[in-house]
Design a protein around this motif. Structure first.
Motif, PDB file in Angstrom:
ATOM      1  N   HIS A  94       0.841  -1.194   0.000  1.00 54.34           N
ATOM      2  CA  HIS A  94       0.000   0.000   0.000  1.00 54.34           C
ATOM      3  C   HIS A  94       0.882   1.253   0.000  1.00 54.34           C
ATOM      4  CE1 HIS A  94      -3.995  -1.735   0.589  1.00 54.34           C
ATOM      5  NE2 HIS A  94      -3.461  -2.595   1.434  1.00 54.34           N
ATOM      6  N   ASN A  95       0.451   2.262  -0.708  1.00 56.63           N
ATOM      7  CA  ASN A  95       1.097   3.567  -0.646  1.00 56.63           C
ATOM      8  C   ASN A  95       0.738   4.207   0.703  1.00 56.63           C
ATOM      9  OD1 ASN A  95       1.486   6.489  -0.926  1.00 56.63           O
ATOM     10  ND2 ASN A  95       1.902   6.057  -3.070  1.00 56.63           N
ATOM     11  N   ALA A 258       2.880  -2.112   4.604  1.00 57.69           N
ATOM     12  CA  ALA A 258       1.560  -2.744   4.623  1.00 57.69           C
ATOM     13  C   ALA A 258       1.352  -3.494   3.316  1.00 57.69           C
ATOM     14  CB  ALA A 258       0.469  -1.686   4.804  1.00 57.69           C
ATOM     15  N   ILE A 259       1.149  -4.795   3.413  1.00 61.62           N
ATOM     16  CA  ILE A 259       1.011  -5.651   2.239  1.00 61.62           C
ATOM     17  C   ILE A 259      -0.344  -5.395   1.581  1.00 61.62           C
ATOM     18  CG2 ILE A 259       0.953  -8.048   1.443  1.00 61.62           C
ATOM     19  CD1 ILE A 259       2.723  -8.707   3.882  1.00 61.62           C
ATOM     20  N   ASN A 260      -0.326  -5.290   0.262  1.00 57.88           N
ATOM     21  CA  ASN A 260      -1.534  -4.963  -0.486  1.00 57.88           C
ATOM     22  C   ASN A 260      -2.349  -6.223  -0.766  1.00 57.88           C
ATOM     23  OD1 ASN A 260      -3.518  -3.882  -2.061  1.00 57.88           O
ATOM     24  ND2 ASN A 260      -2.176  -3.259  -3.737  1.00 57.88           N
ATOM     25  N   ASN A 261      -3.228  -6.554   0.171  1.00 63.01           N
ATOM     26  CA  ASN A 261      -4.153  -7.674   0.005  1.00 63.01           C
ATOM     27  C   ASN A 261      -5.584  -7.190  -0.181  1.00 63.01           C
ATOM     28  OD1 ASN A 261      -2.176  -9.768   0.440  1.00 63.01           O
ATOM     29  ND2 ASN A 261      -2.217  -9.253   2.615  1.00 63.01           N
ATOM     30  N   GLY A 262      -5.718  -5.932  -0.544  1.00 61.15           N
ATOM     31  CA  GLY A 262      -7.039  -5.318  -0.622  1.00 61.15           C
ATOM     32  C   GLY A 262      -6.991  -4.003   0.124  1.00 61.15           C
ATOM     33  N   LEU A 264      -6.536  -1.335   2.951  1.00 63.49           N
ATOM     34  CA  LEU A 264      -5.728  -1.237   4.155  1.00 63.49           C
ATOM     35  C   LEU A 264      -6.639  -1.067   5.361  1.00 63.49           C
ATOM     36  CD1 LEU A 264      -2.899  -0.925   5.479  1.00 63.49           C
ATOM     37  CD2 LEU A 264      -3.123   1.549   5.071  1.00 63.49           C
ATOM     38  N   SER A 265      -6.494  -1.937   6.345  1.00 65.08           N
ATOM     39  CA  SER A 265      -7.379  -1.883   7.515  1.00 65.08           C
ATOM     40  C   SER A 265      -7.003  -0.715   8.419  1.00 65.08           C
ATOM     41  CB  SER A 265      -7.301  -3.183   8.305  1.00 65.08           C
ATOM     42  OG  SER A 265      -6.073  -3.278   8.993  1.00 65.08           O
ATOM     43  N   GLN A 266      -7.994  -0.231   9.129  1.00 69.75           N
ATOM     44  CA  GLN A 266      -7.750   0.856  10.070  1.00 69.75           C
ATOM     45  C   GLN A 266      -6.814   0.394  11.174  1.00 69.75           C
ATOM     46  OE1 GLN A 266     -11.294   2.508  11.763  1.00 69.75           O
ATOM     47  NE2 GLN A 266     -10.238   4.201  12.755  1.00 69.75           N
ATOM     48  N   GLN A 267      -6.923  -0.877  11.552  1.00 67.86           N
ATOM     49  CA  GLN A 267      -6.066  -1.405  12.609  1.00 67.86           C
ATOM     50  C   GLN A 267      -4.598  -1.418  12.191  1.00 67.86           C
ATOM     51  OE1 GLN A 267      -9.028  -3.077  11.645  1.00 67.86           O
ATOM     52  NE2 GLN A 267     -10.003  -1.848  13.262  1.00 67.86           N
ATOM     53  N   ALA A 268      -4.321  -1.790  10.935  1.00 67.68           N
ATOM     54  CA  ALA A 268      -2.944  -1.773  10.447  1.00 67.68           C
ATOM     55  C   ALA A 268      -2.399  -0.345  10.423  1.00 67.68           C
ATOM     56  CB  ALA A 268      -2.872  -2.394   9.053  1.00 67.68           C
ATOM     57  N   SER A 269      -3.236   0.596  10.006  1.00 65.83           N
ATOM     58  CA  SER A 269      -2.815   2.000  10.003  1.00 65.83           C
ATOM     59  C   SER A 269      -2.494   2.470  11.411  1.00 65.83           C
ATOM     60  CB  SER A 269      -3.921   2.883   9.407  1.00 65.83           C
ATOM     61  OG  SER A 269      -4.162   2.560   8.059  1.00 65.83           O
TER      62      SER A 269
END
Length: 343
Positions: A94-95, A258-262, A264-269
């Motif tokens: 993810h960017n 962050a790996i682009n699997n769709g 980006l979750s708020q939790q990962a952010s």
């Protein structure tokens, strides 16, 4: 800066309006001993995010996972800056420019630029020689592990990671470590061929913290700044030390991406922002004992940490250090073929 070791470290999550008792799970692919358990617990207690880790001990294994469907098992990964940029061109990450912009003031600008738009600076350091002070003379040159004395033969661990491995042989031969010159790479290969009979292991030495019987057979090893503390912590009777050889070294920068699997979750952010807070980054760096790229975090650390020459080398050492650089495709292929041939 580690065969797979699987360790589940539970902490907790972040989300406005979090339902009481609800917990989110985020999976991180990381080096062993590279994230503070206390920081994970604080993440759990503050936000309800359960951060789970799986460890890699070899960058090539990590890269195989990232290039396969298996990457879907993870949301976050710790990865070296040049490899991050190369993989980002394949749309694997993810960017993070928006998140990075909000955190930029926490980091020194050189490290922000190093991770680009796809990563958050996490740790940096040098490469060098790990050695047992009670067993060997201080190894001032890369020759100590590439063309060792007879008494040290068979008690050396080398890390067969293409970029780092070949860089060491290039430095010994007075070439730049990230050269694309084929003749110079050929000389490096010859050096590594001559070294091979002297090795006890061609795997990252920190992997052997889980195999003390193997570690006992190693007196000299290629490694990274901070590794000596991990080795000594596992065996308090050990006397591991670290040195940057006189020929120079490479400077590495690890980023968290962050790996682009769709989406980006708020939790990962939230994890990315949490780990970048100066107070948290300071604790994480001291607990894991690596050099933080955050000047604000460093200011909050102990004097012992700030004055550690292994983590923060002198200007003289930095002047003979080379920051990781992008390699031409053909140069990368040659390095990979060198490692395949040596194995």
């Amino acid at each position: 800066m580690k065969a797979f070791y699987i360790s589940v470290l539970v902490s907790a999550s972040f989300s406005p309006g979090l339902v009481f008792g609800q917990q989110y799970e985020i999976y991180l692919y990381n080096w062993d001993e590279f994230l503070s358990k206390s920081v994970i617990e604080q993440l759990n207690d503050t936000y309800g995010i359960a951060l789970k880790q799986q460890y890699f001990s070899d960058e090539s294994i990590r890269d195989e996972v990232l290039l396969s469907e298996r990457r879907g098992a993870f949301e976050l990964v710790v990865i070296e800056s040049m490899k991050l940029k190369a993989f980002a061109e394949q749309n694997l990450f993810h960017n993070l420019s928006d998140i990075q912009q909000s955190l930029a003031n926490n980091f020194d600008s050189r490290w922000v630029g190093g991770c680009g738009d796809y990563g958050i600076p996490y740790a940096w350091g040098t490469s060098g020689i790990l050695y047992r002070r009670d067993k060997v003379v201080i190894p001032n040159s890369w020759k100590a592990i590439l063309d060792p004395e007879t008494e040290n033969s068979g008690r050396i661990s080398m890390y067969y990671e293409p970029t780092d491995l070949v860089s060491v042989a290039l430095l010994l031969n007075q070439f730049e470590p990230f050269t694309n010159n084929e003749q110079e790479l050929r000389v490096a290969y010859q050096t590594l061929q001559a070294q091979k009979p002297h090795l006890e292991s061609n795997e990252y030495v920190v992997e052997y913290i889980h195999q003390p019987e193997r570690l006992a057979n190693i007196d000299l090893a290629y490694g990274y700044s901070g590794d000596s503390y991990i080795l000594n912590e596992v065996d308090p009777e050990a006397s591991w030390a670290y040195i940057v050889p006189e020929e120079g070294t490479t400077l590495w920068l690890e980023c968290i991406a962050a790996i682009n699997n769709g989406e980006l979750s708020q939790q990962a952010s939230t994890i990315l922002s949490f780990l970048s807070q100066p107070e948290i980054a300071a604790q994480n760096a001291m607990d894991s004992w690596f050099a933080t790229p955050s000047s604000k975090a460093k200011a909050l650390t102990s004097q012992e940490y700030q004055n550690d020459p292994e983590l923060f080398p002198s200007q003289e050492v930095l002047e003979r250090s080379y920051l990781y650089q992008s390699l031409e495709p053909n140069s990368l292929q040659i390095r990979n073929r060198i490692v395949d041939s040596l194995r």
